[in-house]
Design an enzyme around this catalytic site. Structure first.
Site, PDB file in Angstrom:
ATOM      1  CG  ASP A 128      40.457  41.444  48.513  1.00  0.00           C
ATOM      2  OD1 ASP A 128      42.098  41.345  47.771  1.00  0.00           O
ATOM      3  OD2 ASP A 128      40.460  42.442  47.788  1.00  0.00           O
ATOM      4  CG  ASP A 334      46.825  40.623  47.213  1.00  0.00           C
ATOM      5  OD1 ASP A 334      45.911  41.284  47.503  1.00  0.00           O
ATOM      6  OD2 ASP A 334      46.793  41.657  46.129  1.00  0.00           O
TER       7      ASP A 334
END
Lengths: 425, 31
Positions: A128, A334
């Site tokens: 992440d 992201d």
């Protein structure tokens, strides 16, 4: 001939079946991950290449669930970027996944396997780039743990495990990494540091901040990596052991290994679950064809990787979008958000141009956040306009067909973008 | 903010250079 050549440059003609993993396809391993010493294989969490597909966690969430979690993550990111944050995280029991003042987590689907402890235990972690703290589930599960495929890590069986003191700088860093200050187990200087990280969909992990040996590969081993050893974990992490935080903050894995890798890492996300991609630390093997755009810092959220998005082209035509449409709200990249979000004016221009180029295909009803859908029943191949993004520094990124169409079912396809709900976002 | 998500990043090589302050892209990154 020129028209034909231009059409080939500006459009993709694809077999629709190529957008799905083939049930008969072999697993294809990334040569980059196999050949680079500081590389890990990246797999789809629910794909055939994943270590996690043998047990209870085999069935992937349906597309409605994926997109719902994705919106929860985006709501969280937008909440973090705004200044209107509540001071306290509210627990939610509702099913509509409201944005909370948590860290961003959604339906991140990409997993790597890291060796943790001595002797080393392989643990599969979602990676992440939108958060900093790395954490795994730990025994004893003092309150609760969710199901994970691999045995839950037990620090008492590792000779390299150490708790982090409450007085330490690492414990102080929790505020920026998780949005919550570390909690001391007592008042003595030797008291331990408790972390709590809560995500936008109300998933959470809590436990002791600790240090451990992390083994990426046999020649890339790091002692004393700070991580969360969670004895209380709940949420949508079914199957995986935890999360690898690749954000920009001090506690992130790239920051902790900066002496070895200079905060450089790269990855490729596979387009199909039959393939693996790679997550590579350091500059080894980076393609000479990489074009760089400046990284910007997002106000209020220095953990995110900001980008300056400046334009979009569809079918070779640059869309007429005033520069302020992108520059006012800013942009970030992201790994945990699935569907790209655009300012409403930019999305409207993209949708309009895409629809015009796809006018020969029957349309279909929208699907949750995706409002531009097509029914390709009866088609084996389709021709799509190429979609490219331009970032500052004249960096043009041409998207693969899997980044243009999102397919909830084999005949139902939607433009894989969504608009934010106001131009300030 | 606009968000460049994982569906759009598929098969690209995405490079993060934290010290250099830049993000890079190249096609065919999984090969």
């Amino acid at each position: 001939a020129r028209e034909k050549q231009k059409r080939e440059l500006d459009f993709h003609t694809i077999r629709l079946s190529s957008l799905f993993p083939s049930s008969s396809a072999p697993r294809v391993l990334s040569t980059r991950a196999s050949n680079t010493k500081s590389s890990l294989h990246v797999t789809h969490r629910h794909g055939t290449c994943s270590r996690l597909t043998n047990g209870k966690a085999t069935s992937p969430p349906d597309h409605a669930e994926i997109l719902k979690l994705d919106q929860a993550r985006v709501n969280t990111i937008h909440s973090k970027l705004s200044k209107k944050l509540p001071d306290l995280i509210r627990q939610s029991t509702s099913t509509d996944l409201p944005a909370e003042d948590g860290s961003a987590y959604g339906s991140a689907n990409y997993v790597v396997t890291v060796g943790i402890g001595t002797p080393e235990h392989d643990q599969s972690l979602m990676f992440d780039t939108g958060s900093d703290l790395t954490w795994i589930q730990c025994e004893p599960c003092v309150v609760s743990c969710y199901y994970q495929e691999e045995p839950i890590f037990n620090p008492s069986s590792s000779s390299s495990y150490r708790n982090v003191s409450c007085q330490s700088a690492e414990c102080s860093s929790l505020s920026s990494a998780t949005g919550r200050a570390g909690i001391c187990t007592g008042s003595s200087p030797r008291s331990k540091c408790i972390y709590i990280i809560q995500y936008g969909d109300s998933s959470y992990s809590a436990g002791l901040l600790a240090k451990e040996k992390f083994t990426l590969t046999s020649s890339n081993v790091f002692d004393g990596v700070n991580f969360g050893c969670g004895g209380n974990n709940q949420g949508t992490f079914l199957g995986v052991a935890g999360l690898l935080g690749l954000g920009r903050g001090e506690l992130s894995f790239p920051s902790q290994t900066a002496a070895a890798y200079n905060k450089i890492f790269s990855y490729c996300l596979p387009s199909s679950s039959s393939y693996t991609g790679h997550l590579t630390f350091g500059s080894a093997g980076i393609s000479s064809s990489v074009k760089f755009t400046p990284m910007s810092t997002i106000k209020n959220s220095p953990s995110f990787y900001g980008l300056d998005m400046i334009g979009i082209s569809v079918g070779g035509q640059k869309l007429e979008i005033p520069p302020t449409v992108f520059s006012t709200p800013g942009a970030l990249i992201d790994s945990g958000t699935v569907v790209s979000r655009l300012p409403p004016k930019a999305y409207a221009a993209l949708r309009s141009a895409f629809k015009a180029e796809m006018s020969q295909y029957p349309t279909a009803a929208g699907f949750l956040i995706l409002d531009t859908c097509f029914d390709f029943t009866g088609f084996e191949t389709v021709t799509l306009p190429r979609v490219s993004f331009t970032f500052s520094g004249s960096v043009v990124v041409d998207l693969e067909p899997t980044g243009i169409l999102y397919s909830p079912t084999t005949s139902y396809y939607c433009l894989a973008f969504a608009g934010n709900d106001d131009d300030g976002k | 903010a606009a968000i460049f998500g994982s569906a759009q990043q598929q098969t690209l090589e995405v490079v993060y250079d934290g010290v250099g302050g830049r993000v890079g892209f190249a096609p065919n990154g999984c090969n």
